[in-house]
Write an enzyme that holds these catalytic residues in place. Sequence first.
Site, PDB file in Angstrom:
ATOM      1  N   GLU A 129       0.857  -1.182   0.000  1.00 21.13           N
ATOM      2  CA  GLU A 129       0.000   0.000   0.000  1.00 21.13           C
ATOM      3  C   GLU A 129       0.891   1.229   0.000  1.00 21.13           C
ATOM      4  O   GLU A 129       2.073   1.125   0.332  1.00 21.13           O
ATOM      5  CB  GLU A 129      -0.902  -0.011   1.237  1.00 21.13           C
ATOM      6  CG  GLU A 129      -1.831  -1.217   1.281  1.00 21.13           C
ATOM      7  CD  GLU A 129      -2.671  -1.247   2.558  1.00 21.13           C
ATOM      8  OE1 GLU A 129      -2.521  -0.344   3.402  1.00 21.13           O
ATOM      9  OE2 GLU A 129      -3.464  -2.197   2.698  1.00 21.13           O
ATOM     10  N   PRO A 130       0.331   2.388  -0.357  1.00 20.58           N
ATOM     11  CA  PRO A 130       1.172   3.587  -0.383  1.00 20.58           C
ATOM     12  C   PRO A 130       1.968   3.758   0.911  1.00 20.58           C
ATOM     13  O   PRO A 130       3.149   4.089   0.896  1.00 20.58           O
ATOM     14  CB  PRO A 130       0.157   4.715  -0.561  1.00 20.58           C
ATOM     15  CG  PRO A 130      -0.979   4.093  -1.291  1.00 20.58           C
ATOM     16  CD  PRO A 130      -1.044   2.681  -0.768  1.00 20.58           C
ATOM     17  N   GLU A 373       8.825  -8.670  -3.368  1.00 21.97           N
ATOM     18  CA  GLU A 373       8.783  -9.819  -2.440  1.00 21.97           C
ATOM     19  C   GLU A 373       9.758  -9.644  -1.285  1.00 21.97           C
ATOM     20  O   GLU A 373      10.243 -10.604  -0.733  1.00 21.97           O
ATOM     21  CB  GLU A 373       9.096 -11.122  -3.191  1.00 21.97           C
ATOM     22  CG  GLU A 373       8.078 -11.490  -4.252  1.00 21.97           C
ATOM     23  CD  GLU A 373       6.700 -11.732  -3.650  1.00 21.97           C
ATOM     24  OE1 GLU A 373       5.800 -10.923  -3.929  1.00 21.97           O
ATOM     25  OE2 GLU A 373       6.551 -12.690  -2.882  1.00 21.97           O
TER      26      GLU A 373
END
Lengths: 396, 396, 364, 364
Positions: A129-130, A373
């Site tokens: 997310e931001p 990742e």
Amino acid sequence: MINLELPDYLDNLKTQMKGFAEGLLRPIARKYDEAEHTYPVELDVLKGMPVMSRPKKKAGEEKPKKGAERKNGSNMSQAVTVESICWGDVGLMLSIPGAGLGNAAIVAVATDEQMERFGSKWAAMAITEPGSGSDAGSIQTTAVLDGDEWVLNGEKIFVTCADRCDAVVVWANVDPSAGKAGIKSFIVEKGTPGFTLEKLEHKLGIRASDTGTFFLKDCRIPKDNILGSAEVKKSTEGFKGVMKTFDNTRPMVASMSNGVAGASLEFLKQKMEEAGIALDYNENTNNVSAMQKEYYMMEANLEAMRLLTYKASWMADEKIFNNVEASMSKAKAGRAGTLITQKVCELLGSMGFTREHLAEKWMRDSKILDIFEGTGQIQHLIVARNILKLSRNELK
Amino acid sequence: MINLELPDYLDNLKTQMKGFAEGLLRPIARKYDEAEHTYPVELDVLKGMPVMSRPKKKAGEEKPKKGAERKNGSNMSQAVTVESICWGDVGLMLSIPGAGLGNAAIVAVATDEQMERFGSKWAAMAITEPGSGSDAGSIQTTAVLDGDEWVLNGEKIFVTCADRCDAVVVWANVDPSAGKAGIKSFIVEKGTPGFTLEKLEHKLGIRASDTGTFFLKDCRIPKDNILGSAEVKKSTEGFKGVMKTFDNTRPMVASMSNGVAGASLEFLKQKMEEAGIALDYNENTNNVSAMQKEYYMMEANLEAMRLLTYKASWMADEKIFNNVEASMSKAKAGRAGTLITQKVCELLGSMGFTREHLAEKWMRDSKILDIFEGTGQIQHLIVARNILKLSRNELK
Amino acid sequence: MFDLSLSKEQKMVKDSFSKLVKDLIADNAHEMDEAGEIPVSAVQKAWELGCSVSGVPEEFGGYGMEDSPILSALVLEELAYGDMAYAVAVTAPSLFITPINDMGTEDQKKALLPNACTDDYHVYTMAMCEPHFGADAVSLKTTAEKKNGSYILNGVKCFAPCASQAEKMLVSASLDGENNLFVVEKGAAGLTISEKEKNLGLYSLETNTVTLENCEVPADARIGGDKGVDYDRVLARSRVAMASMAAGMCRCSLDIVKQYAVEREQFGEPIAHRQSIAFMIAEMAYETDAIRLMAWQAASRLEAGKSAKREAYLAKLYAGEMAMKICDYGVQILGGHGYIREMNVERLYRNARSIACVEALSMA
Amino acid sequence: MFDLSLSKEQKMVKDSFSKLVKDLIADNAHEMDEAGEIPVSAVQKAWELGCSVSGVPEEFGGYGMEDSPILSALVLEELAYGDMAYAVAVTAPSLFITPINDMGTEDQKKALLPNACTDDYHVYTMAMCEPHFGADAVSLKTTAEKKNGSYILNGVKCFAPCASQAEKMLVSASLDGENNLFVVEKGAAGLTISEKEKNLGLYSLETNTVTLENCEVPADARIGGDKGVDYDRVLARSRVAMASMAAGMCRCSLDIVKQYAVEREQFGEPIAHRQSIAFMIAEMAYETDAIRLMAWQAASRLEAGKSAKREAYLAKLYAGEMAMKICDYGVQILGGHGYIREMNVERLYRNARSIACVEALSMA
């Protein structure tokens, strides 16, 4: 009994996949690097290719027929397959229908019913997310159970295959008060009301891959779309479970790096040989040319990357907890792969700066493999906490 | 006006000092590496050599005679001198009578009276304690004022010139309740009752230098032996003042590293030339031998080390606050110097592993230069805190 | 299949050497280093575990087990975990036995192996390295010349382990441009062996400079007879040995810093709580793994009778570079304390450099 | 004396270019990169500050100031701090003007400089690099052959900045084994200039492949006349330029991460609080300094009329390696965000590689 030689069937798999990559992916690698975000129609033929199949039973458990030697499991096959395909092109590999990281997550934890419903879908993975990159535990997206449906709200960025996938595995918190323990993953299908693809990102590399941002606004999905149990445990076991997905995906990203670095090195080797610079693995590196020494050192690093990846994959097949080794493989492969592709451009000189050759592209593509990742820094953190037995509060 | 060429008089100083190092130090370097801790009598002639003289006024302030060009100050001379001497031998450099780090501390903060009393003495520096290495602020040694005397108690380790020095600059806390703010430095002369040399250490390198451990038991010294003010300020300004010593000594340690790395590289170059491997600074490194490329890269690093050291020294001469640059020079020179001396041994092959040549010794000597006067990690910490404007609590 | 699990036998052998090292060496390595010698008894105890002779057929005095480079790799890592000098001293006879057992003629095996494979440790070794700038195991300056039935050897060798006490040694020399191994007996005419060499590391190991001046050896001194030896395989087995010893040293350095970093407090916390320290340790851990895996990969090919020229070359190259880096980290993390010789990281820093600088100190 | 302080003039020039870049480039570099071109007006504005002509005597259209490699180094760092493609485009004429002003014959200066030193920016450039594997600025494949009074040029050049728009360009070629520079005019017979090349970085900069097929140029096209040019000095000045641009890019990457690291919060704190991040930033800071100092050192020697062959060679070598490392750190610290092209670190990652791969994109 110790044996680090690949069995013939894996060698053949490698050859076969490399042939496929050479025939199908290499020829269009540049095309889709330049036609950023355009779906490579050439990949349609790969729909349902078993890149992301359910792990076999523990190698040992398969009753071998009399005399039949034990075989390696699906993680080893995957390591070999992914490397070979990414030797062709990593951006295109990430565009293979049905081979999304979301599929890996589903394969890892889905129930048989869910495998039934989603196993054949192309599933992307939406975690970041931001406000939360490395800190997956701090995601703000929420999921609230309302009758037979989960209602999701939030924003997700850096979603690979955002445009092309059929469904997205979305991480959301079902109980923010419980912190990380409340984080679960949900399968959200494309077209679900309130689930919108906001934009696609222009990137340094893997431009064939459509990385995008999703908005979830009162997005309702069936109750059964949650992966794993809905129960929020006191401990963060649940979250650890979600994070465990990475133990499968990290060696896979390491394999991608092995593939890209291998492609880059192979190109350099070819140019060297055309120029009459032979590689005989014989003379002391103090007595060879700069080009040869650099090559030998890079090839040695590639071997190290590959073997650490095989180790993590082999452990997964043997059902040995490989959390540390998974991070080790990605930490090493992500970093060394980036350095190899950069160095190859340096050694190619002018041929390393032009887009007439793919070397420059590999140097751009490889960089993401030390980032997504879990960045190299995060991998080191995981490894260090484990081997030093330190909590996340002790070693921040 | 920007000019990074050394003025002739500094070039001459360099040549002169190198000649001296070659004539006096090199011939006995191996002898005292093997005769660990034995005082090199050959160095008697250097008693009172002005390695550690009082800094001149700011270069600008000296009214230059008409037409006379501005000259560099004493820190630049020191950088050149120390590098040249350590090109001869760093262990012997640390054994030069009167050139102890304690002398640097005295030179930096002593009153004229103290200069009078101790300026000519050989002064060692005692900061580290068994429990406090990098964390100088946590030292346990105490100093209590009793009438006209300070009474010191504690243990000091890793004291260079422990056996040979006339006096030791000892760090002690006059008010433990005040924490770091209570730390002051005191001049303790040899032979003071309660001041005993416990043992000498056997080390990886700089074996010519006598590193030792001191016990201070109710050791009484005159009130005037305190360096700087005795007042304990609320703030840690006082401690910062003590730490400021390092702004002078760190570039000096960087210079030592430049000298050792330079010696090592020069030896390799000589062997290369004897073998007909020329260095013409001409061909692209992609087209030279491995030996040449490694050499060029190491020489480039040596230039970087040296210029960062000159920068910190020049700033000190110009009275520009150089805390960050001092740490930068040591961080770079300490690390790169160690890597250069290790690499040279690799490139020398069998000649790099035998004690018949000095290359192996330089690889042992250089290692301390990335450790003492603040490890490379501590230097990075100082640099990062400064450029990121972070407190020690924010960036631990 | 690709398999990283040890067989019962491999586990047993590994554990027995691990225990031996724990009991005899771990706490004495530093003293041995300072004293400049290794107690004969300590060498004999390791010898009795059959490190060099297990792969030799019983008729020649061995245990008649499979000649296993993988098993040797495991043994060498355990020995070097205790001390590399000890590992080399204990396995020096492998430098003589392994090539002969592997590539010697039947007559040579019969004639040479039994005396080397006795219950008591006797020194047999090899002289491979040469002291000049640019020395290279594949382009030897030492020459062999055929002269009425026998061979005349000329050249200078260095870092020959325990050569001064060797009953016999193998000497590598170029015969008409072909690299070969020749048996040279103690006291042969034209053979001079120096005093103990002084080296950067391995203080407790005796190495010697071996000078051959028109040293004449009989025709049957050439290992492998007229077809000579598979020199690439000789180098490959020695390189796997170097890489395995590197893995042992790195693991030792790693174990030391792991403990030190959590116990040593600075600024009110264990230094292990600092990313700069912790990340170095993480790197030490996976690079140590990488070195071992590369050695095992080459050993796997040798065990299968395949060429491991490339794999062994890269394994030694990587080990030479990484062992230095890892053992440097070991000293760095201990800071000033790591610079003191009482601390084992100090010895590891010096010994680690040998992997890149030297060849053929043992055989896998 | 050794002095790192800027003179009034140096300070003034540096500041004016710094302001120009801040006003015109800093916020537009990414858009320029995506658009693949640089607004002519932006180039003209920099030109008017006299970046390429200040060192040319007034009689030839310049400002008659001292020809100062140090000043050029300062200017190039400021320009590249904004965008390297812009720095190269703006100073491309230096590739033509500087060698002629520095080493041309009086006639050549008279004939060639005035047209290049006009108030309006016109493209003049140089073609140095060659596209083959192992290409080397000191062993050119492009040849010049003397043939009844004139020279015949043959060969292929690449990465010639703005060549397609160049009125004239200098071409490096080997004449009887000696490296020389020759003036080639737009549209000369045998001269072919490719479409805009596609490169790893510098998207907004047009570079072209220049092919010379029996391209005949008059005798006076050889810079320096019969004695030719001091080719080492040409390379040295271009290498100082490359190193200075590297310093500018690295400083830009550093400034971006410094701000990002203290603002970006993860795990409840700014990532700058983590040693792994903070130490990378510290390294970026002192390596950027090192690159600049090495460029200045070589420039100081050039300014004093001395040979800077060694210093410039090492400065470019170091800058090529370190700029890549630093700009890689820049992307790494921003993580996923650094991989997005909107973020300037992404462009710097690509452009930084040019320092090692390419030669002679500008002149100091």
